[in-house]
Write a protein that holds these residues in place. Sequence first.
Motif, PDB file in Angstrom:
ATOM      1  N   PRO A  90       0.759  -1.166   0.053  1.00 22.27           N
ATOM      2  CA  PRO A  90       0.018  -0.032  -0.076  1.00 22.27           C
ATOM      3  C   PRO A  90       0.883   1.396   0.089  1.00 22.27           C
ATOM      4  O   PRO A  90       1.710   1.268   0.891  1.00 22.27           O
ATOM      5  N   ARG A  91       0.334   2.359  -0.676  1.00 15.35           N
ATOM      6  CA  ARG A  91       1.314   3.608  -1.021  1.00 15.35           C
ATOM      7  C   ARG A  91       0.503   4.665  -1.090  1.00 15.35           C
ATOM      8  O   ARG A  91      -0.972   4.621  -1.410  1.00 15.35           O
ATOM      9  N   PRO A  92       0.791   5.721  -0.213  1.00 14.88           N
ATOM     10  CA  PRO A  92      -0.137   6.850  -0.334  1.00 14.88           C
ATOM     11  C   PRO A  92      -0.283   7.540  -1.786  1.00 14.88           C
ATOM     12  O   PRO A  92       0.564   7.636  -2.378  1.00 14.88           O
ATOM     13  N   PRO A 117       1.546   3.515   6.378  1.00 17.23           N
ATOM     14  CA  PRO A 117       0.501   2.664   7.263  1.00 17.23           C
ATOM     15  C   PRO A 117      -0.122   3.512   8.411  1.00 17.23           C
ATOM     16  O   PRO A 117       0.235   4.427   9.027  1.00 17.23           O
ATOM     17  N   VAL A 118      -1.268   2.799   8.894  1.00 18.76           N
ATOM     18  CA  VAL A 118      -1.948   3.325  10.103  1.00 18.76           C
ATOM     19  C   VAL A 118      -2.144   2.213  11.028  1.00 18.76           C
ATOM     20  O   VAL A 118      -2.731   1.114  10.468  1.00 18.76           O
ATOM     21  N   GLY A 119      -1.683   2.256  12.180  1.00 18.84           N
ATOM     22  CA  GLY A 119      -1.932   1.266  13.238  1.00 18.84           C
ATOM     23  C   GLY A 119      -3.620   1.274  13.618  1.00 18.84           C
ATOM     24  O   GLY A 119      -3.697   2.325  14.388  1.00 18.84           O
ATOM     25  N   PHE A 128      -4.255  -3.911  13.537  1.00 21.24           N
ATOM     26  CA  PHE A 128      -3.855  -4.552  12.365  1.00 21.24           C
ATOM     27  C   PHE A 128      -3.195  -3.086  11.724  1.00 21.24           C
ATOM     28  O   PHE A 128      -3.441  -1.890  11.891  1.00 21.24           O
ATOM     29  N   THR A 129      -2.244  -3.647  10.761  1.00 18.03           N
ATOM     30  CA  THR A 129      -1.460  -2.515   9.856  1.00 18.03           C
ATOM     31  C   THR A 129      -2.643  -2.275   8.710  1.00 18.03           C
ATOM     32  O   THR A 129      -3.124  -3.079   7.898  1.00 18.03           O
ATOM     33  N   GLY A 130      -3.010  -1.088   9.119  1.00 16.00           N
ATOM     34  CA  GLY A 130      -4.292  -0.368   7.850  1.00 16.00           C
ATOM     35  C   GLY A 130      -3.926   0.426   7.079  1.00 16.00           C
ATOM     36  O   GLY A 130      -2.899   0.891   6.838  1.00 16.00           O
ATOM     37  N   VAL A 131      -4.679   0.585   6.291  1.00 16.46           N
ATOM     38  CA  VAL A 131      -4.568   1.460   4.917  1.00 16.46           C
ATOM     39  C   VAL A 131      -5.763   2.516   5.118  1.00 16.46           C
ATOM     40  O   VAL A 131      -6.881   2.070   5.247  1.00 16.46           O
ATOM     41  N   GLN A 132      -5.715   3.818   5.126  1.00 14.74           N
ATOM     42  CA  GLN A 132      -6.825   4.758   5.107  1.00 14.74           C
ATOM     43  C   GLN A 132      -7.059   5.178   3.992  1.00 14.74           C
ATOM     44  O   GLN A 132      -6.199   5.552   3.121  1.00 14.74           O
ATOM     45  N   MET A 171      -4.175  -4.822  -2.968  1.00 16.40           N
ATOM     46  CA  MET A 171      -3.599  -4.231  -1.843  1.00 16.40           C
ATOM     47  C   MET A 171      -3.946  -4.407  -0.590  1.00 16.40           C
ATOM     48  O   MET A 171      -3.238  -4.378   0.605  1.00 16.40           O
ATOM     49  N   GLY A 172      -5.303  -4.490  -0.272  1.00 12.93           N
ATOM     50  CA  GLY A 172      -5.783  -4.680   1.147  1.00 12.93           C
ATOM     51  C   GLY A 172      -7.348  -5.332   1.024  1.00 12.93           C
ATOM     52  O   GLY A 172      -7.797  -5.676  -0.191  1.00 12.93           O
ATOM     53  N   ILE A 173      -7.743  -5.592   2.193  1.00 12.88           N
ATOM     54  CA  ILE A 173      -9.226  -6.144   2.286  1.00 12.88           C
ATOM     55  C   ILE A 173      -9.971  -4.906   3.110  1.00 12.88           C
ATOM     56  O   ILE A 173      -9.448  -4.727   4.222  1.00 12.88           O
TER      57      ILE A 173
END
Length: 288
Positions: A90-92, A117-119, A128-132, A171-173
């Motif tokens: 994941p990338r901003p 990342p966002v905790g 969990f290691t999050g993606v906003q 990239m994510g769920i």
Amino acid sequence: MSDQEYWVRIGEGDRHLGAGFLLTREYVLTALHCLRRRSSNEALLVLELPDGHRVHGRLCDTVEDVDLALIAVDEAHSRGLPPASLTDWPRPNVAWRGTYAPPGENTQLSGRVTHVPVGYQSSAGGEFTGVQLTVEQELGDYSGYSGSPVDTDAVRAGEPGPAMPEERPVMGILMEQQLSREDHVSGTNVLIAASVLHVMEVFSRFHVDRLREVVSRTKRRELVPRPASSEEREAVASSAVSNADFYLRKLQEWEESALIPQSVADEERRSTLRILRGRLLGDGSGGV
């Protein structure tokens, strides 16, 4: 079904439970809260694919504190399912999109990755290691999209225009929707996803050492007599190719991400191909 469409609708009987996606041919990844209404831990789950076909699976692993679950697909080797999904860091400031929509809903989501990342503290209490993400479609409530895959919509950060489907790795769920700070009830257009690469760390079956162990067990099984019927031989061969395909893809990702050195990746590739050749040809050959 396109090889780039990995999502599934999860149900039990005629009851819809939620979304997930094919992390590999053998496993569907989902948010554990999507399975909250299942009848039991042993329930037979219906997995509907993008082309309408249905397969079955059963819950096989959970990490409750981070709200994640794995479903094992029954007879996955004979179902003609897509290979392991391509995954991405994941990338901003990158566009994202999803190809899933809940039953009765035609809207597919898209937007921008804002913070990585966002905790993130899950509703189950774990972090969990999050993606906003921000989402462009103003639906108010996005709960029906939980568990569905988040695709990177550009191959590299800063590339203009949408990527082609084959260039959109997962990239994510999707996990949760952030609530309004004003009333703590209303939903916002900010969603939280869990990084798929973090998921690979959470479930021990995807750790490097565990995958090496699987390869070693496959090699030891070469000493066992091959199945007698052609159908059994085809099933074993298909499963071996699927496992090797998944492992080789992950080796490349780990090497590119500097998680393992090139020398280790090269040796693992050679070993995997030797084992696969022995499995497919049955010649006991140790060469590539």
